[in-house]
Write an enzyme that holds these catalytic residues in place. Sequence first.
Site, PDB file in Angstrom:
ATOM      1  N   TYR A 213      -7.044  23.000 -14.937  1.00  0.00           N
ATOM      2  CA  TYR A 213      -5.974  23.845 -14.406  1.00  0.00           C
ATOM      3  C   TYR A 213      -4.743  23.889 -15.320  1.00  0.00           C
ATOM      4  O   TYR A 213      -3.701  24.427 -14.924  1.00  0.00           O
ATOM      5  CB  TYR A 213      -5.552  23.324 -13.020  1.00  0.00           C
ATOM      6  CG  TYR A 213      -6.664  23.372 -11.988  1.00  0.00           C
ATOM      7  CD1 TYR A 213      -6.889  24.514 -11.216  1.00  0.00           C
ATOM      8  CD2 TYR A 213      -7.505  22.278 -11.774  1.00  0.00           C
ATOM      9  CE1 TYR A 213      -7.906  24.560 -10.269  1.00  0.00           C
ATOM     10  CE2 TYR A 213      -8.521  22.310 -10.827  1.00  0.00           C
ATOM     11  CZ  TYR A 213      -8.717  23.452 -10.084  1.00  0.00           C
ATOM     12  OH  TYR A 213      -9.726  23.501  -9.146  1.00  0.00           O
TER      13      TYR A 213
ATOM     14  N   ASP B 214      -9.753   9.374 -11.603  1.00  0.00           N
ATOM     15  CA  ASP B 214      -9.986  10.454 -10.657  1.00  0.00           C
ATOM     16  C   ASP B 214      -8.671  11.187 -10.504  1.00  0.00           C
ATOM     17  O   ASP B 214      -7.615  10.568 -10.325  1.00  0.00           O
ATOM     18  CB  ASP B 214     -10.488   9.960  -9.300  1.00  0.00           C
ATOM     19  CG  ASP B 214     -11.118  11.125  -8.545  1.00  0.00           C
ATOM     20  OD1 ASP B 214     -12.205  11.572  -8.955  1.00  0.00           O
ATOM     21  OD2 ASP B 214     -10.517  11.615  -7.575  1.00  0.00           O
TER      22      ASP B 214
HETATM   23  P1  ITT Z   1     -15.400  12.759 -14.021  1.00  0.00           P
HETATM   24  O1  ITT Z   1     -15.486  12.539 -12.527  1.00  0.00           O
HETATM   25  O2  ITT Z   1     -16.705  12.593 -14.722  1.00  0.00           O
HETATM   26  O3  ITT Z   1     -14.297  11.957 -14.647  1.00  0.00           O
HETATM   27  P2  ITT Z   1     -14.499  15.372 -13.211  1.00  0.00           P
HETATM   28  O4  ITT Z   1     -14.081  16.595 -13.963  1.00  0.00           O
HETATM   29  O5  ITT Z   1     -15.520  15.544 -12.127  1.00  0.00           O
HETATM   30  O6  ITT Z   1     -14.996  14.291 -14.278  1.00  0.00           O
HETATM   31  P3  ITT Z   1     -12.572  14.607 -11.195  1.00  0.00           P
HETATM   32  O7  ITT Z   1     -13.601  14.427 -10.157  1.00  0.00           O
HETATM   33  O8  ITT Z   1     -11.481  13.582 -11.297  1.00  0.00           O
HETATM   34  O9  ITT Z   1     -13.214  14.676 -12.647  1.00  0.00           O
HETATM   35  O10 ITT Z   1     -11.954  16.037 -11.025  1.00  0.00           O
HETATM   36  C1  ITT Z   1     -10.669  16.287 -11.451  1.00  0.00           C
HETATM   37  C2  ITT Z   1     -10.492  17.770 -11.763  1.00  0.00           C
HETATM   38  O11 ITT Z   1      -9.086  18.044 -11.667  1.00  0.00           O
HETATM   39  C3  ITT Z   1     -10.899  18.045 -13.193  1.00  0.00           C
HETATM   40  O12 ITT Z   1     -12.207  18.547 -13.284  1.00  0.00           O
HETATM   41  C4  ITT Z   1      -9.854  19.067 -13.634  1.00  0.00           C
HETATM   42  O13 ITT Z   1     -10.279  20.337 -13.341  1.00  0.00           O
HETATM   43  C5  ITT Z   1      -8.655  18.781 -12.769  1.00  0.00           C
HETATM   44  N1  ITT Z   1      -7.729  18.032 -13.598  1.00  0.00           N
HETATM   45  C6  ITT Z   1      -7.546  16.687 -13.616  1.00  0.00           C
HETATM   46  N2  ITT Z   1      -6.685  16.353 -14.577  1.00  0.00           N
HETATM   47  C7  ITT Z   1      -6.325  17.500 -15.178  1.00  0.00           C
HETATM   48  C8  ITT Z   1      -5.473  17.802 -16.258  1.00  0.00           C
HETATM   49  O14 ITT Z   1      -4.857  16.847 -16.952  1.00  0.00           O
HETATM   50  N3  ITT Z   1      -5.341  19.069 -16.599  1.00  0.00           N
HETATM   51  C9  ITT Z   1      -5.985  20.042 -15.943  1.00  0.00           C
HETATM   52  N4  ITT Z   1      -6.824  19.859 -14.939  1.00  0.00           N
HETATM   53  C10 ITT Z   1      -6.992  18.580 -14.542  1.00  0.00           C
END
Ligand code: ITT
Length: 211
Positions: free
Chosen positions: A162, A74
Site C-alpha cells: 500500500y 506481521d
Molecule cells: P509474510 O506473512 O510472509 O511476512 P505477507 O505479505 O503475507 O508476508 P502480512 O501477513 O504481514 O505479510 O501482510 C501485511 C500486508 O500489509 C503486506 O502484504 C502489505 O501489503 C501490507 N504492508 C505491510 N507493511 C507494508 C509497508 O511497509 N508498505 C506497504 N504495505 C505494507
Amino acid sequence: MHRRITGKLVIATHNPGKLDEMRELLAPYGIEAISAGVLGLAEPEETGDSFRANASIKAVAAAQAAKLPAFADDSGLVVDALDGAPGIYSARWAGETKDFSAAMARIERLLQERGATNPEARKAHFVSALCVAWPDDHLEEVEARVDGTLVWPPRGTAGFGYDPAFLPDDHTRTFGEMTSIEKHGLPPLGLGLSHRARAFVKLAEICLDQR
Ligand code: ITT
C-alpha cells in the site's frame, strides 16, 4: 530477561518487499540473515486475531522448522474511517494475485462511499509487530506504528503493498515516492520513519548489540 540475537537468524517472511527491508535493517548488526524461501520453509496459516499473534505464529513455525532463531513481521494498514480495515487482513485484500492496485482501489471506493474526501477523514496508520522466536520457545516481541493519510490516486513506484497510497504525517511524499533509506533507514542515514523501522529500533534496543 531479554535475549540477544547472535549468529544466524531466519527471516520468516515470504514477502519479497518485507524481506529486503528486514535484511537492510539487520545489515549493520553483523547477523547472518537466511530467508525462509532459501530454506524452503512452508508458510503457516495466520490464524491469530492480532498483528502480534500472527507475528509469533510465523516466527515460532520457522524457528521450529529450521532449528534456528527466526524473525517475523506481521503488519498492515489500519484505516480509521473503515473501522480499522483492512488491518490484519491487509495481505488478503490483495487476493491470490497480490494485486495491491486493486486493494488500494477497494479502500478508495469504500472511503468515497463514506464521503471521506478531506485528509482529516482519510487518516490511517501502518502497524508492524515484530517477533523473534528461538527453538526453545523464547520470544521477543515489539510493535510500532506510523500515522498518515491516504491519497488518491496512488503516487510513486517504490516500496511495496500500500506504499503509494500512504502519505506519512509531516511529509509531502508517499512511501511509494520515497527511497528505501527515507522510508525505513535508521539514523544517521534515515529517520527511522516507517512502522517496521520504528519497531526494529525497539527490538534492537533489547536484542542487538550496538552498531
Ligand atoms: P509474510 O506473512 O510472509 O511476512 P505477507 O505479505 O503475507 O508476508 P502480512 O501477513 O504481514 O505479510 O501482510 C501485511 C500486508 O500489509 C503486506 O502484504 C502489505 O501489503 C501490507 N504492508 C505491510 N507493511 C507494508 C509497508 O511497509 N508498505 C506497504 N504495505 C505494507
